[in-house]
Design a protein around this motif. Structure first.
Motif, short mmCIF file in Angstrom:
data_model
loop_
_atom_site.label_atom_id
_atom_site.label_comp_id
_atom_site.label_asym_id
_atom_site.label_seq_id
_atom_site.Cartn_x
_atom_site.Cartn_y
_atom_site.Cartn_z
N LYS A 1 0.78 -0.99 -0.13
CA LYS A 1 0.03 -0.06 -0.12
C LYS A 1 0.82 1.28 -0.02
O LYS A 1 0.36 2.55 -0.45
CB LYS A 1 -0.80 0.12 1.43
CG LYS A 1 -2.32 -1.04 1.17
CD LYS A 1 -3.02 -0.62 2.63
CE LYS A 1 -4.25 -1.41 2.45
NZ LYS A 1 -4.98 -1.20 3.36
N VAL A 2 2.05 1.21 0.45
CA VAL A 2 2.97 2.35 0.71
C VAL A 2 4.14 1.95 -0.41
O VAL A 2 4.75 0.92 -0.24
CB VAL A 2 3.48 2.44 1.97
CG1 VAL A 2 4.40 3.87 1.97
CG2 VAL A 2 2.27 2.75 2.89
N PHE A 3 4.46 3.16 -0.94
CA PHE A 3 5.79 3.11 -2.06
C PHE A 3 6.34 4.26 -1.63
O PHE A 3 6.21 5.54 -1.39
CB PHE A 3 5.21 3.05 -3.44
CG PHE A 3 4.14 1.92 -3.63
CD1 PHE A 3 4.62 0.83 -4.15
CD2 PHE A 3 2.75 1.86 -3.46
CE1 PHE A 3 3.79 -0.30 -4.39
CE2 PHE A 3 2.07 0.94 -3.67
CZ PHE A 3 2.46 -0.23 -4.24
N ILE A 4 7.87 3.98 -1.81
CA ILE A 4 8.91 5.25 -1.63
C ILE A 4 9.56 5.32 -2.92
O ILE A 4 9.44 4.47 -3.81
CB ILE A 4 9.70 4.88 -0.59
CG1 ILE A 4 10.58 3.58 -0.68
CG2 ILE A 4 9.13 5.06 0.87
CD1 ILE A 4 11.79 3.55 0.54
N ALA A 5 10.02 6.58 -3.31
CA ALA A 5 10.60 6.65 -4.48
C ALA A 5 12.20 6.34 -4.74
O ALA A 5 13.13 6.40 -3.48
CB ALA A 5 10.32 8.31 -4.76
N GLU B 1 10.06 -6.09 -1.60
CA GLU B 1 10.14 -6.03 -3.13
C GLU B 1 9.18 -5.40 -3.74
O GLU B 1 7.73 -5.52 -3.22
CB GLU B 1 10.10 -7.57 -3.48
CG GLU B 1 10.30 -7.80 -4.97
CD GLU B 1 10.42 -9.09 -5.35
OE1 GLU B 1 10.62 -9.33 -6.51
OE2 GLU B 1 10.28 -10.03 -4.53
N GLY B 2 8.99 -4.39 -4.55
CA GLY B 2 8.14 -3.66 -5.00
C GLY B 2 7.75 -2.42 -4.45
O GLY B 2 6.92 -1.68 -4.88
N GLY B 3 8.43 -2.26 -3.26
CA GLY B 3 8.14 -1.08 -2.69
C GLY B 3 8.63 0.29 -3.05
O GLY B 3 8.52 1.33 -2.39
N VAL B 4 9.82 0.04 -3.75
CA VAL B 4 10.57 1.11 -4.14
C VAL B 4 10.39 1.41 -5.69
O VAL B 4 10.75 0.34 -6.37
CB VAL B 4 11.95 1.15 -3.92
CG1 VAL B 4 12.82 2.33 -4.37
CG2 VAL B 4 12.31 0.85 -2.52
N ARG B 5 9.79 2.41 -6.13
CA ARG B 5 9.35 2.62 -7.50
C ARG B 5 9.86 3.97 -8.02
O ARG B 5 10.04 5.06 -7.30
CB ARG B 5 7.74 2.56 -7.64
CG ARG B 5 7.18 1.31 -6.98
CD ARG B 5 7.43 0.27 -7.85
NE ARG B 5 6.69 -0.99 -7.44
CZ ARG B 5 5.72 -1.57 -8.11
NH1 ARG B 5 5.22 -1.38 -9.40
NH2 ARG B 5 4.95 -2.55 -7.52
N SER B 6 9.97 4.15 -9.28
CA SER B 6 10.80 5.25 -10.17
C SER B 6 9.74 6.31 -10.12
O SER B 6 8.39 6.16 -10.36
CB SER B 6 11.43 4.80 -11.16
OG SER B 6 11.53 6.02 -12.26
#
Length: 645
Positions: free
Chosen positions: A149-153, A170-175
């Motif tokens: 639910k939460v993503f960082i950049a 895994e998948g929690g850091v997105r561009s």
């Protein structure tokens, strides 16, 4: 050959030439029009079309916006609670605010921050003690508990500290990288399917929202994002948590929405976006927290750009590329119409037609937005204008080619002005003519007979041609027309067949310049005794074609011509190089030094006439001493001044 007043070859090849010009114009229009796709100027046109659409719609936002922005702005940093905290040590605050938004009903969170440093790595420089160890534990626990639910950049040059990456999973850091068009403006996003597995933060949050999107899209904003996206300052979130009413207001902002956290400080993480020309949403219509909004900057904050890329597909405010073949079809249609316009319409109206074609081309792109697609706005206008210009140039080229052919065929026999008239109408002028006021000039080579007796025939021809060539250049430069060559003399006309605004002045100016060429003519011809005599007369003449169907000549006829030839005899008797009749002299500006030299009745005329010259040394053939004696005898030392307007 000429039959029935028409050129026999007027139609030969004309249709084929027109067809060839049309094909070239259409082909060039299509090729150049298609090359306008993604041109650097096309982006500016795109943004202006968005502006026009926003002004045409002129309506309030339909339904609640699907994305809320929580900003770390200057008001938050200056608040009593956050002012003592360095920005790199705000992870506990961001965790508290993030959990509050999730508790208020937010479906997902995105942090447009690169958490590149952890407080655990900071040590006291004097003691080496890790005094902040465990400071980021609350934020790590928040990321771990809300995985999915939460993503960082992360960006091209910045990645989160490994403890944050591990907590996010895994998948929690997105561009959060966005691409720009050729003009440096962010307009489009290309999603990666499946969205939930995409490396982009935008795609991940769209996937959570249940959006299915596989093709590149362009958001169509309706107002400046900084004034229209629902917004809360970070300090607002923290303060609203302190009361039941505040928590209800947070639920109003967050429930069912995606929340983005980002920096809103001026000149940090800003982009040129396609909303920069759009109107501001009125304050009373915008969803804003108690602290209000930061000042609108010339560029758009990155978190607002992300919010629009996420919110526009959810709200249906996007356009995509049109089906394959549609843009080339537009190019073909507009190029064909442009070629037809260039070939069939008068040149004078083509600029207006070109503007109309450009507006129609832009109108196609504007109207296509209502269908959810956006064809390249530069293709149709460029195709139309290119085809119009090439067709018009080709059409004019045909006419000019015919004129050049006629000049080559008849240039030695007819005046170029008459030939151009024939070419433009494809018809010979009618016999006869019109009466016009003209100035007639006779320019004679003085002593030509004696000179020709001493020279070989080829040298006589050389001398005459050299004189006539230079004199003809001056006549033409002063808008005169050489009517004919009469042995060693030239007959020239001003104000026929062309129109001359001040023919008397132009004729006298030409005569003065010709007389000033004497030294040069003597040098070129090698004849020191060579001299000139010029006579001018003004009045009405018959101008037109004289002769028959098989042989004719464009000329002027009438008493004015005969009088001009008689005035030349006065110039000869009084040994002046320039003699003008009163009809010429009285039309000259007052600055011209007009002097009377003779008055009486010329041979063959029934009324008296006064003849003048310009009282300048170069106008007299005799030395000053002889002229002084003559003035005393004839009492004509005074200059003549005519009443002039």
């Amino acid at each position: 050959m000429i039959f029935g007043g028409r050129f026999a070859d007027a139609a030969i090849g004309r249709k084929q030439l027109i067809l060839l010009i049309a094909l070239v114009a259409v082909g060039a229009g299509i090729a150049i029009g298609l090359s306008a796709q993604k041109a650097i100027w096309e982006g500016w046109v795109t943004d202006r079309l968005f502006q026009i659409k926003a002004l045409m719609d002129n309506k309030e936002q339909a339904g609640p916006a699907p994305v809320v922005v929580v900003g770390l702005d200057q008001k938050a940093l200056n608040s009593d609670r956050l002012a003592p905290i360095p920005r790199v040590l705000m992870t506990p605050v961001l965790a508290e605010a993030g959990q509050a938004m999730l508790n208020a009903g937010a479906v997902a969170l995105g942090y447009d921050f690169v958490f590149a440093y952890s407080a655990d790595g900071f040590v006291d420089p004097s003691t080496g003690e890790a005094r902040l160890k465990g400071f980021d534990l609350a934020f790590q626990r928040f990321l771990y508990q809300n995985r999915g639910k939460v993503f960082i950049a992360h960006t091209e040059i910045g990645v989160p500290q490994r403890m944050f990456s591990a907590a996010a999973g895994e998948g929690g850091v997105r561009s959060v990288i966005v691409s720009t068009d050729s003009d440096g403006v962010v307009r489009r996003h290309e999603p990666h399917s499946p969205l939930t597995a995409s490396p982009h933060l935008i795609d991940a949050l769209l996937g959570i929202a249940g959006v299915e999107l596989a093709e590149t899209y362009i958001p169509v904003p309706s107002a400046r994002l900084a004034t229209s996206v629902p917004y809360l300052s970070l300090i607002d979130v923290l303060q609203l948590l302190e009361s039941d009413e505040g928590r209800q207001e947070l639920a109003h902002f967050a429930e069912g929405r995606i929340v983005l956290f980002g920096g809103l400080l001026p000149y940090e993480d800003e982009h040129l976006f396609s909303d920069r020309f759009l109107p501001h949403l009125p304050e009373q219509l915008a969803e804003t927290g108690p602290s209000g909004r930061p000042r609108v900057q010339p560029q758009t904050a990155g978190v607002f750009v992300l919010a629009d890329f996420i919110g526009s597909p959810i709200a249906g405010r996007i356009v995509t590329e049109p089906p394959a073949g549609l843009v080339p079809a537009f190019a073909v249609i507009f190029a064909v119409v442009g070629a037809l316009a260039g070939l069939s319409l008068p040149l004078v109206v083509l600029p207006v037609v070109a503007v109309g074609g450009v507006l129609c081309g832009l109108g196609v792109s504007l109207g296509s937005m209502e269908l959810g697609m956006f064809p390249s706005p530069g293709v149709a206008p460029v195709a139309f204008v290119t085809a119009t210009i090439i067709a018009a140039v080709g059409k004019v080229g045909i006419l000019q080619r015919r004129q050049r052919s006629l000049v080559r065929l008849f240039g030695h026999y007819l005046a170029p002005d008459v030939i151009k008239l024939m070419a433009s109408s494809e018809q010979l002028p009618a016999l006869g003519g019109e009466t016009r006021h003209v100035v007639v000039a006779f320019i004679d080579i003085v002593g030509f007979t004696k000179m020709s007796e001493k020279l070989a025939d080829k040298d006589v021809v050389r001398v005459v041609n050299s004189c006539f060539d230079r004199i003809g250049q001056v006549i033409t430069a002063h808008q005169g027309y050489i009517d004919k060559y009469i042995g060693d003399a030239i007959m020239a006309v001003w104000n026929a067949p062309n129109t001359v605004e001040h023919p008397e002045k132009s004729a006298v100016d030409a005569a003065t310049e010709i007389i000033n060429l004497l030294d040069r003519l003597r040098e070129i011809t090698g004849q020191p005794p060579l001299d000139l005599r010029i006579a001018l007369n003004a009045g009405p003449v018959l101008v037109g074609d004289i002769g028959g169907e098989h042989r004719r000549s464009f000329t002027v006829m009438g008493t004015t011509v005969n009088t001009a030839s008689r005035v030349e005899s006065v110039a000869k008797d009084h040994k002046v190089r320039l003699a003008v009749s009163q009809s010429v002299a009285e039309k000259l500006p007052s600055s011209y030094p007009v002097a009377e030299i003779w008055k009486g009745q010329l041979r063959g005329l029934s009324s008296d006439i006064t003849v003048y010259t310009l009282d300048l040394p170069e106008m007299y053939m005799e030395p000053e001493e002889k002229r002084t004696i003559a003035r005393q005898e004839q009492d004509r030392s005074k200059l003549v001044t005519f009443p002039r307007s």
